[in-house]
Write a protein that holds these residues in place. Structure first.
Motif, PDB file in Angstrom:
ATOM      1  N   SER A  11     -43.272  10.683 -22.638  1.00 40.92           N
ATOM      2  CA  SER A  11     -41.983  10.685 -23.322  1.00 40.92           C
ATOM      3  C   SER A  11     -41.661   9.300 -23.868  1.00 40.92           C
ATOM      4  CB  SER A  11     -40.893  11.133 -22.341  1.00 40.92           C
ATOM      5  OG  SER A  11     -39.644  11.168 -22.967  1.00 40.92           O
ATOM      6  N   CYS A  12     -41.770   8.294 -23.025  1.00 41.04           N
ATOM      7  CA  CYS A  12     -41.489   6.921 -23.440  1.00 41.04           C
ATOM      8  C   CYS A  12     -42.467   6.464 -24.516  1.00 41.04           C
ATOM      9  CB  CYS A  12     -41.570   6.000 -22.221  1.00 41.04           C
ATOM     10  SG  CYS A  12     -40.916   4.354 -22.496  1.00 41.04           S
ATOM     11  N   GLY A  13     -43.736   6.821 -24.348  1.00 43.75           N
ATOM     12  CA  GLY A  13     -44.749   6.445 -25.319  1.00 43.75           C
ATOM     13  C   GLY A  13     -44.529   7.067 -26.684  1.00 43.75           C
ATOM     14  N   LEU A  14     -44.142   8.334 -26.716  1.00 44.58           N
ATOM     15  CA  LEU A  14     -43.921   9.023 -27.988  1.00 44.58           C
ATOM     16  C   LEU A  14     -42.722   8.434 -28.740  1.00 44.58           C
ATOM     17  CD1 LEU A  14     -44.592  12.747 -26.989  1.00 44.58           C
ATOM     18  CD2 LEU A  14     -46.041  11.273 -28.399  1.00 44.58           C
ATOM     19  N   PHE A  15     -41.675   8.085 -28.026  1.00 48.35           N
ATOM     20  CA  PHE A  15     -40.530   7.450 -28.687  1.00 48.35           C
ATOM     21  C   PHE A  15     -40.937   6.092 -29.265  1.00 48.35           C
ATOM     22  CE2 PHE A  15     -37.702   9.825 -25.455  1.00 48.35           C
ATOM     23  CZ  PHE A  15     -37.690  10.949 -26.258  1.00 48.35           C
ATOM     24  N   SER A  16     -41.793   5.373 -28.550  1.00 47.82           N
ATOM     25  CA  SER A  16     -42.266   4.080 -29.047  1.00 47.82           C
ATOM     26  C   SER A  16     -43.129   4.260 -30.290  1.00 47.82           C
ATOM     27  CB  SER A  16     -43.059   3.361 -27.946  1.00 47.82           C
ATOM     28  OG  SER A  16     -42.253   3.122 -26.805  1.00 47.82           O
ATOM     29  N   VAL A  17     -43.953   5.300 -30.301  1.00 47.95           N
ATOM     30  CA  VAL A  17     -44.748   5.614 -31.491  1.00 47.95           C
ATOM     31  C   VAL A  17     -43.824   5.948 -32.662  1.00 47.95           C
ATOM     32  CG1 VAL A  17     -46.437   7.193 -32.501  1.00 47.95           C
ATOM     33  CG2 VAL A  17     -46.744   6.383 -30.165  1.00 47.95           C
ATOM     34  N   ALA A  18     -42.706   6.610 -32.369  1.00 44.19           N
ATOM     35  CA  ALA A  18     -41.743   6.950 -33.423  1.00 44.19           C
ATOM     36  C   ALA A  18     -41.179   5.691 -34.067  1.00 44.19           C
ATOM     37  CB  ALA A  18     -40.613   7.811 -32.854  1.00 44.19           C
ATOM     38  N   VAL A  19     -40.940   4.641 -33.263  1.00 44.07           N
ATOM     39  CA  VAL A  19     -40.465   3.373 -33.829  1.00 44.07           C
ATOM     40  C   VAL A  19     -41.515   2.803 -34.777  1.00 44.07           C
ATOM     41  CG1 VAL A  19     -39.754   1.008 -33.318  1.00 44.07           C
ATOM     42  CG2 VAL A  19     -39.016   2.870 -31.826  1.00 44.07           C
ATOM     43  N   LEU A  20     -42.775   2.807 -34.332  1.00 49.10           N
ATOM     44  CA  LEU A  20     -43.865   2.331 -35.189  1.00 49.10           C
ATOM     45  C   LEU A  20     -43.967   3.181 -36.451  1.00 49.10           C
ATOM     46  CD1 LEU A  20     -46.356   0.538 -35.685  1.00 49.10           C
ATOM     47  CD2 LEU A  20     -47.692   2.186 -34.365  1.00 49.10           C
ATOM     48  N   ASN A  21     -43.725   4.477 -36.316  1.00 48.31           N
ATOM     49  CA  ASN A  21     -43.834   5.373 -37.460  1.00 48.31           C
ATOM     50  C   ASN A  21     -42.764   5.061 -38.511  1.00 48.31           C
ATOM     51  OD1 ASN A  21     -45.207   7.721 -38.642  1.00 48.31           O
ATOM     52  ND2 ASN A  21     -43.252   8.766 -38.374  1.00 48.31           N
ATOM     53  N   VAL A  22     -41.549   4.727 -38.055  1.00 51.78           N
ATOM     54  CA  VAL A  22     -40.506   4.317 -39.010  1.00 51.78           C
ATOM     55  C   VAL A  22     -40.970   3.078 -39.767  1.00 51.78           C
ATOM     56  CG1 VAL A  22     -38.125   3.524 -39.285  1.00 51.78           C
ATOM     57  CG2 VAL A  22     -38.657   5.268 -37.584  1.00 51.78           C
TER      58      VAL A  22
END
Length: 296
Positions: free
Chosen positions: A181-192
């Protein structure tokens, strides 16, 4: 000092602390929290994040991603405010700080247990190398579209499960769910970030996920990252249910919705840039509600 603080990219630090926060809350929930370990975990993570930011500034300038075509915020080396030599020296300083802080952390956590000490020391070296090699070096993996996998690994699995182990000297397989969960949200930041820079990255030969799949698909990917992140935490709470307070993190969903809407509708880099910070802060708020829900 102002130019260095800008190069440190302080707005990324809340995200860096999210995985440590998640692991710390989970450890506290089983009565294994330690303030000394938390302080050194946080300090080591901050040093690693700043090292990664400096290496990114250096690497993107050397490899051409930070050029006159870049639409995001101007970087320190690109603008000439900090020389390549000074940036390399700063990177070396933060490598040393990471090692000092990390070794101190491992000594407090494991003492003379050399097997655990050496295993986590190896993870720490890998984290340092990952921070540097993302955009710096001859073959930066960020230019091959592997940044998402690295962020999921170090901001999710290693950050959450590793910090939990530092407190408890034990691990549970179900912890992979909040870690993901934490990792996917962090990937979302990178994706933005990568959606914002999609055009300049194309010109520089930086094949991030959005460059590879296109903006429309990258927006769908963004939605999937956030929804799967929320789902993973929900499953963990169902498995370990003891109170409805565990689902307090649901109140953060409107913040994620705002981010998704912005990524979908704001097409200029200038308009989209603030939503990197918004997604990072939303992740930290999610972790806080998740964590307090585990403690109540």
């Amino acid at each position: 000092m102002k130019k260095w603080l800008s190069a440190f990219r302080l707005r990324t630090l809340p995200l860096a602390l999210s995985s440590i926060g998640m692991g710390s809350f989970l450890a506290a929930a089983v009565g294994q929290f330690n303030w000394s370990i938390f302080a050194l975990c946080a300090l080591t993570t901050i040093f690693l994040q700043i090292l990664s930011n400096l290496a990114n500034d250096y690497g993107d300038t050397v490899n051409g991603a930070d050029s006159e075509h870049r639409e995001g915020p101007q970087r320190a080396v690109q603008s000439g405010e900090i020389s390549l030599g000074a940036m390399k020296a700063a990177m070396a300083i933060f490598i040393v700080l990471c090692l000092i802080s990390g070794i101190s952390l491992l000594y407090i956590s494991f003492g003379l247990n050399m097997q655990a000490f050496l295993f986590f020391f190896g993870l720490g070296i890998l984290a340092i190398l990952a921070a540097i090699a993302y955009t710096a070096g001859r073959k930066p993996y960020g230019y091959m579209g592997l940044g998402d996998l690295s962020v999921l690994t170090f901001f999710g699995l290693v950050g959450v499960m590793g910090s939990y182990y530092l407190y408890t000297n034990s691990i549970s397989l179900d912890l992979i769910l909040p870690a993901i969960s934490c990792g996917l949200f962090s990937v979302a930041v990178l994706n933005v970030n990568n959606i914002r820079d999609i055009e300049s990255d194309k010109k520089a030969g930086k094949f991030s996920i959005p460059v590879r799949i296109g903006r429309e698909a990258a927006v769908r990917y963004h939605v999937a990252l956030i929804l799967l992140g929320v789902l993973a935490s929900c499953i963990y709470c169902f498995i370990n249910y003891h109170s409805w307070y565990q689902f307090a993190f649901i109140v953060v969903l409107p913040l994620f919705s705002v981010n998704i809407k912005a990524v979908k509708n704001k097409t200029s880099a200038k308009e989209l840039d603030p939503y990197l910070k918004q997604m990072a802060l939303s992740t930290l708020i999610f972790i806080l509600f998740f964590g307090f829900g585990q403690l109540l």
